[in-house]
Structure formats: structure tokens, C-alpha cells
Design an enzyme around this catalytic site. Sequence first.
Site, PDB file in Angstrom:
ATOM      1  CB  SER A  99      -0.882   0.023   1.248  1.00  0.00           C
ATOM      2  OG  SER A  99      -1.550  -1.201   1.410  1.00  0.00           O
TER       3      SER A  99
HETATM    4  N1  SAH Z   1      -0.174  -4.689   4.316  1.00  0.00           N
HETATM    5  C1  SAH Z   1       0.413  -5.167   3.078  1.00  0.00           C
HETATM    6  C2  SAH Z   1      -0.490  -4.932   1.919  1.00  0.00           C
HETATM    7  C3  SAH Z   1      -0.583  -6.130   1.035  1.00  0.00           C
HETATM    8  S1  SAH Z   1      -1.885  -6.108  -0.156  1.00  0.00           S
HETATM    9  C4  SAH Z   1       1.792  -4.569   2.890  1.00  0.00           C
HETATM   10  O1  SAH Z   1       2.230  -3.737   3.708  1.00  0.00           O
HETATM   11  O2  SAH Z   1       2.467  -4.958   1.956  1.00  0.00           O
HETATM   12  C5  SAH Z   1      -3.138  -7.024   0.671  1.00  0.00           C
HETATM   13  C6  SAH Z   1      -2.867  -8.468   0.971  1.00  0.00           C
HETATM   14  O3  SAH Z   1      -4.080  -9.011   1.489  1.00  0.00           O
HETATM   15  C7  SAH Z   1      -2.466  -9.344  -0.188  1.00  0.00           C
HETATM   16  O4  SAH Z   1      -1.222  -9.910   0.065  1.00  0.00           O
HETATM   17  C8  SAH Z   1      -3.558 -10.416  -0.246  1.00  0.00           C
HETATM   18  O5  SAH Z   1      -3.079 -11.704  -0.581  1.00  0.00           O
HETATM   19  C9  SAH Z   1      -4.060 -10.388   1.183  1.00  0.00           C
HETATM   20  N2  SAH Z   1      -5.391 -10.936   1.401  1.00  0.00           N
HETATM   21  C10 SAH Z   1      -6.521 -10.819   0.654  1.00  0.00           C
HETATM   22  N3  SAH Z   1      -7.537 -11.507   1.211  1.00  0.00           N
HETATM   23  C11 SAH Z   1      -7.037 -12.062   2.366  1.00  0.00           C
HETATM   24  C12 SAH Z   1      -7.591 -12.900   3.374  1.00  0.00           C
HETATM   25  N4  SAH Z   1      -8.853 -13.348   3.349  1.00  0.00           N
HETATM   26  N5  SAH Z   1      -6.784 -13.284   4.402  1.00  0.00           N
HETATM   27  C13 SAH Z   1      -5.496 -12.883   4.461  1.00  0.00           C
HETATM   28  N6  SAH Z   1      -4.908 -12.112   3.518  1.00  0.00           N
HETATM   29  C14 SAH Z   1      -5.677 -11.704   2.486  1.00  0.00           C
END
Ligand code: SAH
Length: 255
Positions: A99
Site C-alpha cells: 500500500s
Molecule cells: N499490508 C500489506 C499490503 C498487502 S496487499 C503490505 O504492507 O504490503 C493485501 C494483501 O491481502 C495481499 O497480500 C492479499 O493476498 C491479502 N489478502 C486478501 N484476502 C485475504 C484474506 N482473506 N486473508 C489474508 N490475507 C488476504
Amino acid sequence: MTRRPSFPARLDNGPAKAAPARPAAQHQPRLHDVPSGHGMDSQAVRARMVQKLAGQGVSDARVLRAMGAVERHRFVDSALVNQAYEDTSLPIGLGQTISKPSVVARMIELLLAGRTGADGRPGRVLEVGTGCGYQAAVLSCVATEVYSVERLRGLHDKARENLRHFRLPNVHLLFGDGMVGFAKGAPYAGIIAAAGGEAIPAAWTEQLAEGGRLVAPMVTATGQQALVVMEKAAGQLRQTLLEAVHFVPLKSGIA
Ligand code: SAH
């Protein structure tokens, strides 16, 4: 604000192997110390990023300090390192993104506006969507304990690798479907999601502590994503809809 004596001594202190010797008189490194050697350049770039965040309206000193402390360039591919401190989301593999800093700061500021302990920290926080682990590292600076769930094995492993350098004893990485929360760590003073679905899963509100706060993207009636803040008080949930955001979709199951 008090700080636990052992609290991450190495967050901002350059790579373990390459770290140059520190003068004997120097005090123990703290989160917001200017690092020596390799980390120096990134410290200056981060300081500029923090200034911009403050200019965009982020005012919580705890958040600004954490954003200034965590080396975002350690969470992106080497080819993207020169963009690590720009206010942009970047690919982290498997179709997911880290993000953008302003959104991470905004969401954590919203989370911290809820109830905290005497030390200014919320207790246990659940993050859904570890991705590369960046936001978990930022959360580790402001919360007592961080439980972070990721549904993609490849990213869970990547986050573990990325975070190893920082040695954050209060970050707990979990592989699983975050739509069911993580009951073993509940109740949570804070829940923060980095992926947005059509609704806030019931497990999240059930696992939210009394007085706790949830911050998440959610698809609203217009079909667009917006940030949602939910607070639990006297067993009741109060929901506030905020600005439009663009997060990857919340998906069920693991892969
Ligand atoms: N906080 C992260 C953002 C990653 S993007 C950072 O700092 O990089 C969001 C993430 O949410 C993705 O990796 C995706 O695989 C995950 N995601 C989506 N649905 C999810 C779920 N039900 N449980 C766990 N992770 C999930």
C-alpha cells in the site's frame, strides 16, 4: 511515552553484516535514531516522506515516528528500490501490492484514534493481508502485539524473510484466511485490513474488543471502495464511512 527497554533495537539500524562500528559512547539505537553507514541516505529520504505525510494532514506523532523508522525500501524488489519512498503502491508479486505510505499512515492514524493503554499503544492488533510485511512493521512500532494474517503462502514466506532483518518480537505472522480473523489472539484492540470485500466479515467484529477499533476498505453501495471505521462500545458497533480507496480484493481461502 514509555518504551519497553528491549523494544526493537534494530528497526532502523542498517544491515547486520555491514553495520559499521559505532563509537563506544553512543547510546543504544532507538527507533528514530539516524542510522549510520548504509542506512543514512534512506533516513534522509524517509524524513522527506514523513514531511510530505505531515503536509497531507497526518498529525499523530506516533504514526509519523513509525513511518520515519521503518525502511520501506527493504520490502520492495531491488528494481523498485528507487521508488520506495514515493507515495505510490508497488507490486510485491502474486498480483498484490504494498500500500502507498499515505494510506498506511492514514489507516494507522485512524486505528490509534481509538482507545490505547497508558503508554499510548493499543494492545493486540490484527492485520489482515500481511503482503510484504511493511505495514506489520509500522504497526509493531505503535501497538503492543501485532498478529498479521496472509492467505498467499508465497507472500507469507516473503514477509517472514523481509521482517527477519528487523527482529520484531511483537510481530506474529500467520498463514491462513484472514476472513475468519484469528480467534486465538482475540479480542483485539484494533483490526486493520489491507484488502477490501463487499462487507466486514462477522469474525472481525466478533473478535474486536470492547472499546476497540476496526479500519478497513469495503465496497460501498456505489460499487466503489471506501475506508470504514467501526468502533465497539457497550457491545454496539458504530460505523463511519470515509474517503474512497483502492485496495486489492479480500478473498476467502488460502493459496
Ligand atoms: N499490508 C500489506 C499490503 C498487502 S496487499 C503490505 O504492507 O504490503 C493485501 C494483501 O491481502 C495481499 O497480500 C492479499 O493476498 C491479502 N489478502 C486478501 N484476502 C485475504 C484474506 N482473506 N486473508 C489474508 N490475507 C488476504
